[in-house]
Design an enzyme around this catalytic site. Structure first.
Site, PDB file in Angstrom:
ATOM      1  CE  LYS A  97      16.620   5.605   1.258  1.00 29.96           C
ATOM      2  NZ  LYS A  97      17.676   6.596   0.965  1.00 29.96           N
ATOM      3  CE  LYS A 124      13.607  12.536   3.954  1.00 35.62           C
ATOM      4  NZ  LYS A 124      14.511  11.767   3.074  1.00 35.62           N
TER       5      LYS A 124
HETATM    6  O1  LIG Z   1      19.332   8.058   5.161  1.00 38.06           O
HETATM    7  C1  LIG Z   1      18.660   8.660   6.212  1.00 38.06           C
HETATM    8  O2  LIG Z   1      19.453   9.103   7.065  1.00 38.06           O
HETATM    9  C2  LIG Z   1      17.248   7.978   6.689  1.00 38.06           C
HETATM   10  C3  LIG Z   1      16.644   7.432   5.868  1.00 38.06           C
HETATM   11  C4  LIG Z   1      15.874   8.405   4.702  1.00 38.06           C
HETATM   12  O3  LIG Z   1      16.195   9.352   4.672  1.00 38.06           O
HETATM   13  C5  LIG Z   1      14.919   7.698   3.891  1.00 38.06           C
HETATM   14  C6  LIG Z   1      14.241   6.728   4.223  1.00 38.06           C
HETATM   15  C7  LIG Z   1      13.055   6.114   3.402  1.00 38.06           C
HETATM   16  C8  LIG Z   1      13.099   6.443   2.055  1.00 38.06           C
HETATM   17  C9  LIG Z   1      13.881   7.515   1.532  1.00 38.06           C
HETATM   18  C10 LIG Z   1      14.915   8.090   2.349  1.00 38.06           C
HETATM   19  C11 LIG Z   1      15.739   8.884   1.682  1.00 38.06           C
HETATM   20  O4  LIG Z   1      16.958   9.252   2.107  1.00 38.06           O
HETATM   21  O5  LIG Z   1      15.506   9.644   0.863  1.00 38.06           O
HETATM   22 MG   LIG Z   2      17.651  10.389   0.459  1.00 34.31          MG
END
Ligand SMILES: O=C(O)CCC(=O)c1ccccc1C(=O)O
Ligand SMILES: [Mg+2]
Length: 305
Positions: free
Chosen positions: A244, A139
């Protein structure tokens, strides 16, 4: 007609999930069960993320409450678009009845390991490498950019030469910091993409950015729900879509759109249990998705749900 039951769960994260949206401490969701007249049961999972554009957990629970003890397919098809996590949970339980028992076993996928934000990623990386991960997500947009740049340089020193790194800004960069990240990444072939650099509404500005830099850009928050995926495509986004499935509505509708428009897709976790994960992976297998799945999140919980 199916018999319907559900139960609400609460899972604390081992350490809070920190993004540019803030800290997330407890994942609350719902496991639903449908039982057909022959006595066969299938599970589904409702795992909303309201700060990402889905309904809230309270709205999902309300919807389950008003269903009563029985539900038919018509009522499932009519779950409104304002409840995308409910559409996915009920929709994936329903489609599970069409599969034979053996085909519900999870196939094998390459996963992307989710690193903690900030300097903690440096300490975590070797353990994930040892466990066989070769794609990682970190992140950004959480700390001041000078600090993150220094951590990033160290991460690249420790990253195996054939591994890949995804940088997820969660919409937290400005035009200037997005350009800075794209510049420093352009000399580094192991950056698979920068995810959601700008705010969710900034699709045109993201398209313009993508045209100017070598490093691929992915959208995530901008394409969080099915209507947003359609809108981003209509506005001309032809880069990577981080989807997602857990909050993207009915699985059959999502699959049809991805196939018809040949979207370049990364599937990503909503931090669901094995129930929702299995449903998302079935969809990934059907769609033959080649990029590593963003489901390398086993370290984020103490339990084994
Ligand atoms: O996508 C991934 O590799 C992991 C999951 C992840 O980053 C995530 C998990 C929960 C909420 C938001 C996010 C995101 O991608 O921003
Ligand atoms: Mg993301």
């Amino acid at each position: 007609m199916y018999k319907f039951t559900y139960s609400v769960y609460r899972r604390p994260f081992r350490q809070p999930l920190t993004t540019s949206h803030g800290k997330w401490e407890i994942r609350e969701g719902i496991i639903i069960q449908l039982t057909d007249p022959s006595g066969r049961s299938e599970l589904g999972e409702i795992a909303p993320i309201p700060w990402f554009g889905s309904e809230s957990i309270d709205r999902s629970i309300e919807w389950c409450q008003q269903v009563g003890d029985n539900i038919n397919t018509d009522k499932i098809y009519r779950i409104p678009d304002e409840l995308p996590a409910c559409q996915f949970g009920f929709g994936s339980a329903l489609t599970a009845f069409d599969l034979s028992r053996s085909s519900t076993l999870a196939p094998h996928f390459e996963l992307s390991g989710l690193l903690p934000a900030g300097a903690a990623a440096i300490a975590q990386l070797p353990a994930l490498v040892r466990r066989g991960y070769s794609t990682f997500k970190w992140k950004i947009g959480v700390l001041p950019i000078v600090q993150e740049e220094a951590i990033w340089r160290q991460l690249l020193v420790d990253l195996p030469i054939d591994a890949k790194l995804r940088l997820d800004a969660n919409g937290g960069l400005t035009q200037t910091t997005a350009e800075r990240w794209l510049e420093i990444c352009s000399a580094e072939a192991r950056i698979e993409f920068i995810e959601q650099p700008l705010a969710p509404a900034e699709i045109e500005r993201t398209i313009a950015l993508a045209a100017r830099y070598h490093t691929p850009i992915a959208l995530d928050e901008s394409v969080a729900t099915f209507d947003r995926i359609q809108a981003a495509h209509a506005r001309g986004w032809r880069g990577i879509y981080v989807i997602k499935p857990g909050i993207a509505g009915f699985p059959w509708r999502l699959a049809k759109f991805i196939t018809r428009h040949q979207l370049d897709v990364v599937f990503s976790a909503v931090m669901e249990t094995k129930v929702g994960t299995a449903a998302a992976w079935r969809l990934a297998a059907d769609l033959k998705i080649s990029r590593s799945l963003g489901f390398g999140v086993e370290d984020w919980f103490d339990d084994d749900l």
